[in-house]
Motif scaffolding. Structure first.
Motif, PDB file in Angstrom:
ATOM      1  N   LEU A  31      19.096 -11.264  19.416  1.00 44.53           N
ATOM      2  CA  LEU A  31      18.160 -11.688  18.368  1.00 44.53           C
ATOM      3  C   LEU A  31      17.686 -13.114  18.617  1.00 44.53           C
ATOM      4  CD1 LEU A  31      19.686 -10.206  15.104  1.00 44.53           C
ATOM      5  CD2 LEU A  31      17.350  -9.885  15.909  1.00 44.53           C
ATOM      6  N   SER A  32      18.590 -13.962  19.061  1.00 51.66           N
ATOM      7  CA  SER A  32      18.232 -15.344  19.355  1.00 51.66           C
ATOM      8  C   SER A  32      17.226 -15.412  20.502  1.00 51.66           C
ATOM      9  CB  SER A  32      19.486 -16.143  19.702  1.00 51.66           C
ATOM     10  OG  SER A  32      19.142 -17.458  20.036  1.00 51.66           O
ATOM     11  N   GLU A  33      17.461 -14.618  21.544  1.00 53.43           N
ATOM     12  CA  GLU A  33      16.523 -14.575  22.665  1.00 53.43           C
ATOM     13  C   GLU A  33      15.170 -14.042  22.219  1.00 53.43           C
ATOM     14  OE1 GLU A  33      18.517 -12.248  25.657  1.00 53.43           O
ATOM     15  OE2 GLU A  33      20.112 -13.744  25.895  1.00 53.43           O
ATOM     16  N   PHE A  34      15.186 -13.021  21.377  1.00 51.65           N
ATOM     17  CA  PHE A  34      13.947 -12.465  20.842  1.00 51.65           C
ATOM     18  C   PHE A  34      13.220 -13.524  20.013  1.00 51.65           C
ATOM     19  CE2 PHE A  34      11.708  -9.787  17.613  1.00 51.65           C
ATOM     20  CZ  PHE A  34      10.832  -9.146  18.477  1.00 51.65           C
ATOM     21  N   ASN A  35      13.976 -14.273  19.243  1.00 58.57           N
ATOM     22  CA  ASN A  35      13.438 -15.372  18.433  1.00 58.57           C
ATOM     23  C   ASN A  35      12.765 -16.413  19.337  1.00 58.57           C
ATOM     24  OD1 ASN A  35      12.970 -16.810  16.071  1.00 58.57           O
ATOM     25  ND2 ASN A  35      14.951 -17.823  16.143  1.00 58.57           N
ATOM     26  N   ASP A  36      13.414 -16.766  20.448  1.00 57.19           N
ATOM     27  CA  ASP A  36      12.841 -17.723  21.396  1.00 57.19           C
ATOM     28  C   ASP A  36      11.529 -17.195  21.966  1.00 57.19           C
ATOM     29  OD1 ASP A  36      14.976 -19.422  20.960  1.00 57.19           O
ATOM     30  OD2 ASP A  36      16.047 -18.819  22.788  1.00 57.19           O
ATOM     31  N   SER A  37      11.493 -15.913  22.284  1.00 65.53           N
ATOM     32  CA  SER A  37      10.264 -15.308  22.800  1.00 65.53           C
ATOM     33  C   SER A  37       9.150 -15.385  21.768  1.00 65.53           C
ATOM     34  CB  SER A  37      10.500 -13.845  23.182  1.00 65.53           C
ATOM     35  OG  SER A  37      11.425 -13.741  24.225  1.00 65.53           O
ATOM     36  N   GLU A  61       8.862  -2.727  18.070  1.00 67.39           N
ATOM     37  CA  GLU A  61       9.863  -1.796  18.621  1.00 67.39           C
ATOM     38  C   GLU A  61      11.145  -2.531  19.008  1.00 67.39           C
ATOM     39  OE1 GLU A  61       7.839   0.242  21.807  1.00 67.39           O
ATOM     40  OE2 GLU A  61       6.613   1.397  20.408  1.00 67.39           O
ATOM     41  N   GLN A  62      10.994  -3.725  19.598  1.00 72.75           N
ATOM     42  CA  GLN A  62      12.163  -4.525  19.976  1.00 72.75           C
ATOM     43  C   GLN A  62      12.957  -4.929  18.729  1.00 72.75           C
ATOM     44  OE1 GLN A  62      13.607  -5.135  22.716  1.00 72.75           O
ATOM     45  NE2 GLN A  62      14.790  -6.993  22.480  1.00 72.75           N
ATOM     46  N   LEU A  63      12.248  -5.370  17.688  1.00 72.38           N
ATOM     47  CA  LEU A  63      12.912  -5.751  16.445  1.00 72.38           C
ATOM     48  C   LEU A  63      13.599  -4.533  15.824  1.00 72.38           C
ATOM     49  CD1 LEU A  63      13.570  -7.888  14.325  1.00 72.38           C
ATOM     50  CD2 LEU A  63      11.389  -7.344  13.225  1.00 72.38           C
ATOM     51  N   ASP A  64      12.919  -3.387  15.817  1.00 68.37           N
ATOM     52  CA  ASP A  64      13.522  -2.162  15.281  1.00 68.37           C
ATOM     53  C   ASP A  64      14.806  -1.812  16.027  1.00 68.37           C
ATOM     54  OD1 ASP A  64      11.654  -1.731  13.315  1.00 68.37           O
ATOM     55  OD2 ASP A  64      10.526  -0.218  14.434  1.00 68.37           O
ATOM     56  N   ARG A  65      14.760  -1.932  17.364  1.00 72.55           N
ATOM     57  CA  ARG A  65      15.927  -1.602  18.171  1.00 72.55           C
ATOM     58  C   ARG A  65      17.103  -2.511  17.816  1.00 72.55           C
ATOM     59  NH1 ARG A  65      18.705  -3.320  22.194  1.00 72.55           N
ATOM     60  NH2 ARG A  65      17.363  -5.048  22.768  1.00 72.55           N
ATOM     61  N   ALA A  89      12.471 -12.338   9.322  1.00 68.59           N
ATOM     62  CA  ALA A  89      13.503 -11.307   9.386  1.00 68.59           C
ATOM     63  C   ALA A  89      14.591 -11.682  10.389  1.00 68.59           C
ATOM     64  CB  ALA A  89      12.877  -9.966   9.768  1.00 68.59           C
ATOM     65  N   ILE A  90      14.181 -12.219  11.516  1.00 66.79           N
ATOM     66  CA  ILE A  90      15.160 -12.647  12.524  1.00 66.79           C
ATOM     67  C   ILE A  90      15.996 -13.785  11.978  1.00 66.79           C
ATOM     68  CG2 ILE A  90      15.413 -13.759  14.772  1.00 66.79           C
ATOM     69  CD1 ILE A  90      12.886 -12.155  15.607  1.00 66.79           C
ATOM     70  N   GLN A  91      15.330 -14.750  11.352  1.00 62.20           N
ATOM     71  CA  GLN A  91      16.063 -15.888  10.791  1.00 62.20           C
ATOM     72  C   GLN A  91      17.071 -15.408   9.750  1.00 62.20           C
ATOM     73  OE1 GLN A  91      15.583 -17.319   7.419  1.00 62.20           O
ATOM     74  NE2 GLN A  91      17.206 -18.743   7.895  1.00 62.20           N
ATOM     75  N   ALA A  92      16.660 -14.440   8.934  1.00 63.90           N
ATOM     76  CA  ALA A  92      17.569 -13.916   7.907  1.00 63.90           C
ATOM     77  C   ALA A  92      18.758 -13.216   8.539  1.00 63.90           C
ATOM     78  CB  ALA A  92      16.818 -12.954   6.985  1.00 63.90           C
ATOM     79  N   ALA A  93      18.498 -12.454   9.583  1.00 61.00           N
ATOM     80  CA  ALA A  93      19.603 -11.744  10.245  1.00 61.00           C
ATOM     81  C   ALA A  93      20.565 -12.723  10.884  1.00 61.00           C
ATOM     82  CB  ALA A  93      19.048 -10.800  11.313  1.00 61.00           C
ATOM     83  N   ILE A  94      20.018 -13.740  11.535  1.00 61.80           N
ATOM     84  CA  ILE A  94      20.874 -14.705  12.218  1.00 61.80           C
ATOM     85  C   ILE A  94      21.674 -15.516  11.207  1.00 61.80           C
ATOM     86  CG2 ILE A  94      20.873 -16.768  13.685  1.00 61.80           C
ATOM     87  CD1 ILE A  94      18.462 -15.508  15.128  1.00 61.80           C
ATOM     88  N   ARG A  97      14.746  -4.716   8.105  1.00 65.72           N
ATOM     89  CA  ARG A  97      13.678  -3.976   8.774  1.00 65.72           C
ATOM     90  C   ARG A  97      12.479  -3.782   7.835  1.00 65.72           C
ATOM     91  NH1 ARG A  97      16.155   0.647  10.065  1.00 65.72           N
ATOM     92  NH2 ARG A  97      17.009  -0.259  11.924  1.00 65.72           N
ATOM     93  N   MET A  98      12.738  -3.345   6.598  1.00 67.21           N
ATOM     94  CA  MET A  98      11.640  -3.120   5.647  1.00 67.21           C
ATOM     95  C   MET A  98      10.934  -4.432   5.328  1.00 67.21           C
ATOM     96  SD  MET A  98      12.961  -0.168   3.020  1.00 67.21           S
ATOM     97  CE  MET A  98      14.731  -0.396   3.033  1.00 67.21           C
ATOM     98  N   PHE A  99      11.694  -5.522   5.235  1.00 68.90           N
ATOM     99  CA  PHE A  99      11.107  -6.836   4.980  1.00 68.90           C
ATOM    100  C   PHE A  99      10.213  -7.256   6.142  1.00 68.90           C
ATOM    101  CE2 PHE A  99      11.634 -11.557   5.354  1.00 68.90           C
ATOM    102  CZ  PHE A  99      10.818 -11.889   4.283  1.00 68.90           C
ATOM    103  N   ALA A 100      10.703  -7.094   7.365  1.00 71.63           N
ATOM    104  CA  ALA A 100       9.935  -7.493   8.551  1.00 71.63           C
ATOM    105  C   ALA A 100       8.641  -6.701   8.668  1.00 71.63           C
ATOM    106  CB  ALA A 100      10.766  -7.306   9.813  1.00 71.63           C
ATOM    107  N   LYS A 101       8.689  -5.437   8.266  1.00 71.58           N
ATOM    108  CA  LYS A 101       7.499  -4.591   8.355  1.00 71.58           C
ATOM    109  C   LYS A 101       6.622  -4.690   7.103  1.00 71.58           C
ATOM    110  CE  LYS A 101       8.978  -1.113  11.596  1.00 71.58           C
ATOM    111  NZ  LYS A 101       9.012   0.318  11.839  1.00 71.58           N
ATOM    112  N   LYS A 102       7.012  -5.561   6.172  1.00 74.76           N
ATOM    113  CA  LYS A 102       6.264  -5.754   4.927  1.00 74.76           C
ATOM    114  C   LYS A 102       6.059  -4.422   4.201  1.00 74.76           C
ATOM    115  CE  LYS A 102       4.036  -9.812   6.748  1.00 74.76           C
ATOM    116  NZ  LYS A 102       2.821 -10.444   7.191  1.00 74.76           N
ATOM    117  N   GLN A 103       7.181  -3.804   3.801  1.00 76.29           N
ATOM    118  CA  GLN A 103       7.163  -2.508   3.140  1.00 76.29           C
ATOM    119  C   GLN A 103       7.746  -2.597   1.727  1.00 76.29           C
ATOM    120  OE1 GLN A 103       9.467  -0.377   6.128  1.00 76.29           O
ATOM    121  NE2 GLN A 103       7.602   0.487   6.996  1.00 76.29           N
ATOM    122  N   PRO A 104       7.013  -3.232   0.801  1.00 82.00           N
ATOM    123  CA  PRO A 104       7.557  -3.372  -0.558  1.00 82.00           C
ATOM    124  C   PRO A 104       7.798  -2.036  -1.256  1.00 82.00           C
ATOM    125  CG  PRO A 104       5.265  -4.095  -0.474  1.00 82.00           C
ATOM    126  CD  PRO A 104       5.692  -3.834   0.936  1.00 82.00           C
TER     127      PRO A 104
END
Length: 190
Positions: free
Chosen positions: A53-59, A18-22, A80-85, A96-103
């Motif tokens: 995103l960086s803080e989320f990545n640290d978490s 949910e945090q990543l989606d937001r 997905a976070i690394q790609a966004a950053i 988002r689709m990549f992070a959720k593994k939705q080919p």
């Protein structure tokens, strides 16, 4: 109780998704509203989102170092976070689709883009950028690509996607992904 911890793990995963989606929605909304914002406002909001995103990545890094049962499930989010950053991907929807593994959804999006290009609804340069992102995401998810898709990738892949490919291939060393992400976050802050 045999399921001890299962509920907590499931809840943690749900909260992280949910945090990543937001955050991905925030990036997408920002891009969609870019024309309505002045340049300073856009840059400031984007910088704040990248910091989040960086803080989320640290978490995620902390969670992954302490709970090895979640490592495989969190790897997609980490990439997905690394790609966004690193901004290898510029389309939050694809991230988002990549992070959720939705080919399947990625392939559907690609088909929609092909249609939109043919009817003139999508400019060629935007089509090329998004198709590159989707094909790279599909490859990373272990999906088979056609010969034409492989040719498209090799012809059009830029340095950001090449860098993402190189780093994410060596996922055995999560430190390299985090190191690259940290460097890219520092660049974005400047």
């Amino acid at each position: 109780m045999a399921s001890r911890g299962t509920t907590e793990t499931s809840k943690l995963r749900q909260n992280l998704e949910e945090q990543l989606d937001r955050l991905m929605q925030q990036l997408q909304d920002l891009e969609e509203c870019r024309e309505e914002l002045d340049a300073d406002e856009y840059e400031e909001t984007k910088k704040e989102t990248l910091e989040q995103l960086s803080e989320f990545n640290d978490s995620l890094k902390k969670i992954m170092s302490g709970d090895m049962t979640l490592v495989d499930e969190l790897s997609g989010m980490q990439l997905a976070i690394q790609a966004a950053i690193s901004q290898a991907f510029k389309t939050p929807e694809v991230i988002r689709m990549f992070a959720k593994k939705q080919p399947r959804q990625l392939r559907t999006r690609l088909a929609e883009m092909d249609r939109d290009l043919m009817v003139g609804k999508l400019p060629r340069d935007l089509y090329t950028q998004q198709k590159l992102e989707i094909l790279t995401a599909l490859r990373k998810l272990g999906e088979k690509l056609t010969g034409d898709d492989e040719m498209f990738l090799s012809t059009n892949a830029g340095t950001a996607l090449s860098q993402f490919e190189r780093v994410s291939t060596d996922l055995g060393s999560g430190d390299k992904v985090f190191a690259l992400a940290s460097v890219e976050v520092e660049k974005a802050k400047q």
